[in-house]
Design a protein around this motif. Structure first.
Motif, PDB file in Angstrom:
ATOM      1  N   ASP A  81      -1.525   0.963  -6.377  1.00 58.08           N
ATOM      2  CA  ASP A  81      -2.519   1.708  -7.544  1.00 58.08           C
ATOM      3  C   ASP A  81      -3.934   1.348  -7.200  1.00 58.08           C
ATOM      4  O   ASP A  81      -4.771   1.908  -7.762  1.00 58.08           O
ATOM      5  CB  ASP A  81      -2.322   1.475  -8.959  1.00 58.08           C
ATOM      6  CG  ASP A  81      -2.352  -0.002  -9.272  1.00 58.08           C
ATOM      7  OD1 ASP A  81      -2.307  -0.678  -8.545  1.00 58.08           O
ATOM      8  OD2 ASP A  81      -2.231  -0.165 -10.524  1.00 58.08           O
ATOM      9  N   ARG A  82      -4.364   0.425  -6.215  1.00 59.51           N
ATOM     10  CA  ARG A  82      -5.612   0.039  -5.894  1.00 59.51           C
ATOM     11  C   ARG A  82      -5.659   0.119  -4.454  1.00 59.51           C
ATOM     12  O   ARG A  82      -6.824  -0.407  -4.125  1.00 59.51           O
ATOM     13  CB  ARG A  82      -5.879  -1.327  -6.348  1.00 59.51           C
ATOM     14  CG  ARG A  82      -5.924  -1.413  -7.982  1.00 59.51           C
ATOM     15  CD  ARG A  82      -6.628  -2.801  -8.451  1.00 59.51           C
ATOM     16  NE  ARG A  82      -6.805  -2.763  -9.767  1.00 59.51           N
ATOM     17  CZ  ARG A  82      -7.458  -3.616 -10.536  1.00 59.51           C
ATOM     18  NH1 ARG A  82      -8.179  -4.555  -9.670  1.00 59.51           N
ATOM     19  NH2 ARG A  82      -7.435  -3.698 -11.909  1.00 59.51           N
ATOM     20  N   LEU A  83      -4.953   0.521  -3.748  1.00 56.18           N
ATOM     21  CA  LEU A  83      -5.213   0.536  -2.209  1.00 56.18           C
ATOM     22  C   LEU A  83      -4.418   1.833  -1.719  1.00 56.18           C
ATOM     23  O   LEU A  83      -3.445   2.139  -1.758  1.00 56.18           O
ATOM     24  CB  LEU A  83      -4.484  -0.768  -1.576  1.00 56.18           C
ATOM     25  CG  LEU A  83      -4.857  -0.797   0.118  1.00 56.18           C
ATOM     26  CD1 LEU A  83      -5.945  -0.890   0.439  1.00 56.18           C
ATOM     27  CD2 LEU A  83      -3.910  -2.106   0.342  1.00 56.18           C
ATOM     28  N   SER A  84      -5.344   2.480  -0.893  1.00 53.01           N
ATOM     29  CA  SER A  84      -4.770   3.612  -0.089  1.00 53.01           C
ATOM     30  C   SER A  84      -5.338   4.023   1.214  1.00 53.01           C
ATOM     31  O   SER A  84      -6.153   3.134   1.591  1.00 53.01           O
ATOM     32  CB  SER A  84      -5.441   5.115  -0.901  1.00 53.01           C
ATOM     33  OG  SER A  84      -6.801   5.244  -0.887  1.00 53.01           O
ATOM     34  N   VAL A  85      -4.616   4.743   2.027  1.00 55.02           N
ATOM     35  CA  VAL A  85      -5.201   5.208   3.332  1.00 55.02           C
ATOM     36  C   VAL A  85      -4.979   6.345   3.743  1.00 55.02           C
ATOM     37  O   VAL A  85      -4.287   6.946   3.296  1.00 55.02           O
ATOM     38  CB  VAL A  85      -4.315   4.018   4.454  1.00 55.02           C
ATOM     39  CG1 VAL A  85      -2.891   4.497   4.450  1.00 55.02           C
ATOM     40  CG2 VAL A  85      -4.917   4.095   5.619  1.00 55.02           C
ATOM     41  N   GLU A  86      -6.271   6.888   4.301  1.00 55.35           N
ATOM     42  CA  GLU A  86      -6.124   8.499   4.727  1.00 55.35           C
ATOM     43  C   GLU A  86      -6.349   8.276   6.464  1.00 55.35           C
ATOM     44  O   GLU A  86      -7.022   7.664   6.840  1.00 55.35           O
ATOM     45  CB  GLU A  86      -7.261   8.924   4.354  1.00 55.35           C
ATOM     46  CG  GLU A  86      -7.498  10.695   4.642  1.00 55.35           C
ATOM     47  CD  GLU A  86      -8.655  11.302   4.164  1.00 55.35           C
ATOM     48  OE1 GLU A  86      -8.798  12.320   4.680  1.00 55.35           O
ATOM     49  OE2 GLU A  86      -9.536  10.643   3.449  1.00 55.35           O
ATOM     50  N   VAL A  87      -5.430   9.305   6.673  1.00 52.41           N
ATOM     51  CA  VAL A  87      -5.403   9.416   8.395  1.00 52.41           C
ATOM     52  C   VAL A  87      -5.654  10.787   8.657  1.00 52.41           C
ATOM     53  O   VAL A  87      -4.933  11.743   7.891  1.00 52.41           O
ATOM     54  CB  VAL A  87      -4.010   9.094   9.035  1.00 52.41           C
ATOM     55  CG1 VAL A  87      -3.932   9.505  10.439  1.00 52.41           C
ATOM     56  CG2 VAL A  87      -3.567   7.642   8.654  1.00 52.41           C
TER      57      VAL A  87
END
Length: 306
Positions: free
Chosen positions: A128-134
């Motif tokens: 809920d505090r870390l994301s990644v976009e590709v």
């Protein structure tokens, strides 16, 4: 060289880019279940329901306060999970148009975004505090010259109305073996539906630091259960750019985001330009079109048949 670096940063920036269904109110409290209550005077309250009778409801709010409400003043009550499923505004709340607030998407969230059918990106919530976009440039991918973008993002400080976040974007041109990295920090004030963000970032192009900052000022305002107004702008102070002294490159974008079920569409304008000291700003405007899809919500609705 400075102008070339600015143009590459601008290119990277451009690439990176009804009412809720009412539920029947519970007749008894369930201590382990969180409810969202909307009152007739416009308040929205969240907390654990303790007890309920024909006249009143008592619950403990998420802030720890015990609150007693007259049922006559309650407009709607539903579980927090149902509230999230029925409120379409939460589609891509962690994205403006080409930038983002300090928020990250929810843990295990999965979202697809598309800008002009030129850029497509997939965002995943690791926690809920870390994301990644590709993401990638669609024309480049189809033409054999793909440009790949990877952006990890962290929600560093999380409170009810103030948030701090940071992200690192890496952009690589596979065919020409060139790359760009861009790090930014941002602060967001507000909640997931109404918020204002200020940010600053620096870029590195082919190992050379782009020594002027890129500033971000963006915001989102809810227009109801199914629509939001979005302002997304970036500013780059730079000297001696195309004949302007003490110039500032700017990119101002505004759009209306309209949502339905698991989808949302962004329709608005982009106004990039440059302003110089004592000179008239030079700018041009053209339409902006974007599309967002909450893949988790789409899957749930397909499974339930809605």
């Amino acid at each position: 060289m400075r102008n070339t670096l600015l143009l590459m940063v601008v290119l990277m920036t451009l690439l990176s880019v009804g009412h809720c269904f009412a539920q029947e109110e519970p007749s008894t409290g369930e201590p382990n279940k969180v409810y969202q209550i909307q009152t007739k005077d416009g308040k929205t309250l969240k907390g654990n329901l303790i007890s309920s009778d024909q006249m009143k409801m008592v619950f403990v709010s998420t802030a720890g306060d015990t609150i007693s409400l007259d049922k006559a003043n309650i407009l709607k009550i539903e579980t927090l999970a149902d509230a999230a499923a029925n409120d379409y505004r939460n589609i891509d709340y962690a994205r403006y148009l080409i930038t983002s607030p300090a928020f990250t998407i929810a843990e295990d969230g999965l979202g697809l975004s598309n800008v002009y059918i030129l850029y497509s990106g997939l965002t995943y919530g690791i926690t809920d505090r870390l994301s990644v976009e590709v993401g990638t440039s669609v024309p480049g991918l189809l033409g054999g010259a793909p440009i790949i973008m990877i952006t990890p993002k962290a929600h560093l400080l999380k409170s009810d109305y103030f948030h701090l976040g940071a992200s690192l974007t890496y952009l690589a041109d596979i065919r020409y073996r060139s790359s760009l990295a861009f790090a930014s920090a941002k602060a967001t004030v507000g909640n997931r539906y109404n918020h204002l963000t200020a940010g600053i970032g620096y870029g590195v192009v082919e190992g050379e630091l782009f020594d002027v900052p890129i500033y971000q000022v963006s915001g989102m305002v809810s227009l109801g259960d199914r629509a939001s107004f979005i302002l997304d702008s970036q500013y780059v102070p730079i000297e001696d750019f195309i004949g302007f002294d003490l110039s500032t490159f700017f990119n101002i974008m505004c759009a209306i985001r309209v949502a339905k079920k698991a989808h949302s569409w962004d329709v608005g304008f982009i106004i990039p330009g440059v302003a110089g000291d004592g000179q008239r700003p030079l700018a041009i405007g053209f339409p902006y079109v974007g599309y967002n899809l909450d893949l988790r919500k789409a899957k749930k609705r397909k499974t339930s048949g809605n």
